[in-house]
Design a protein around this motif. Structure first.
Motif, short mmCIF file in Angstrom:
data_model
loop_
_atom_site.label_atom_id
_atom_site.label_comp_id
_atom_site.label_asym_id
_atom_site.label_seq_id
_atom_site.Cartn_x
_atom_site.Cartn_y
_atom_site.Cartn_z
N GLU A 1 0.79 -1.22 0.01
CA GLU A 1 -0.10 -0.37 0.05
C GLU A 1 0.71 1.22 0.05
O GLU A 1 0.28 2.15 -0.47
CB GLU A 1 -0.92 0.07 1.17
CG GLU A 1 -2.14 -1.08 1.29
CD GLU A 1 -1.46 -2.33 2.08
OE1 GLU A 1 -2.19 -2.79 2.85
OE2 GLU A 1 -0.29 -2.86 1.88
N ASN A 2 1.97 1.16 0.44
CA ASN A 2 3.02 2.35 0.65
C ASN A 2 3.93 2.39 -0.60
O ASN A 2 4.87 3.52 -0.51
CB ASN A 2 3.73 2.15 1.92
CG ASN A 2 2.96 2.20 3.21
OD1 ASN A 2 1.66 2.72 3.25
ND2 ASN A 2 3.12 1.27 4.07
N LEU B 1 -5.18 -4.73 -4.40
CA LEU B 1 -3.99 -3.91 -3.81
C LEU B 1 -2.98 -3.61 -4.91
O LEU B 1 -2.30 -2.60 -4.91
CB LEU B 1 -3.32 -4.80 -2.80
CG LEU B 1 -4.00 -4.65 -1.45
CD1 LEU B 1 -3.28 -5.82 -0.60
CD2 LEU B 1 -3.95 -3.35 -0.82
#
Length: 205
Positions: free
Chosen positions: A129-130, A153
């Motif tokens: 996610e980062n 994702l």
């Protein structure tokens, strides 16, 4: 598939050079050593490492585009190095390995350094996610997340030409049926060489 059969398959399928074979053996030695400190793979599968892990990873290349200069392979939740490290050893793909667990990131970084694949392989030590988006030619994940969540994702890394290679074991068909009809059309199931009951989801887009 026995360990001898697995090694013979690798030699025949990829015409593995002496240098590449040494890199595979270096990786295996590092993996076995690190297993004394952290649980990277099951002890049961450690006795069938060539078949259960190395060929299991290498077979994904049968469904990937022939690698060209600059092509990228995104491997999610690389863990002990499968398939990311194997792909980087066997091909010139630029392999980005995403792994959030600190000790595994340290292990993978050490493997990249010791096998000399750092010119086209890197470890991203963070949650997906980062990670900043970039277009990937291939996206793989061996044990990252349930299929629906995995696609949600990672879809921002895909283009209309991206190939998805997702080993899903015995749950491949069931997980595929759990997707929306639109996403189901992206994928088909291929049988695994190393386990007749296991499936690999191969998709595009």
């Amino acid at each position: 598939m026995t360990e001898e059969e697995a090694q013979a398959w690798l030699h025949a399928e990829y015409d593995v050079s002496r240098e590449t074979w040494q890199r595979l053996e270096t990786f295996i030695a590092l993996l076995r050593d690190e297993m004394q400190r952290q649980n990277l793979i099951s002890q049961a599968s450690a006795d069938s490492l060539w078949a259960r892990h190395i060929v299991d990873s290498a077979q994904l290349l049968r469904y990937a585009p022939a690698p060209e200069t600059g092509q990228t392979w995104l491997d999610l939740g690389t863990g002990a190095g499968f398939p990311g490290i194997i792909i980087a050893i066997l091909t010139p793909y630029h392999v980005h390995m995403v792994e959030s667990r600190k000790r595994r990131v340290e292990f993978l970084s050490h493997v990249v350094d010791q096998t000399g694949i750092g010119d086209h392989a890197n470890v991203i030590g963070d949650r997906l996610e980062n990670v900043e988006s970039f277009p990937a030619d291939v996206i793989s994940a061996r044990a990252f997340a349930p299929l629906e969540r995995l696609i949600a994702l990672s879809h921002r890394f895909s283009t209309e030409n991206t190939v998805w290679l997702l080993p899903k074991g015995k749950n491949a068909v069931r997980e595929l049926k759990g997707l929306s009809p639109k996403r189901q059309k992206m994928f088909h199931v291929e049988h695994s060489l190393t386990d007749p009951n296991a499936g690999i989801l191969v998709g595009k887009g």
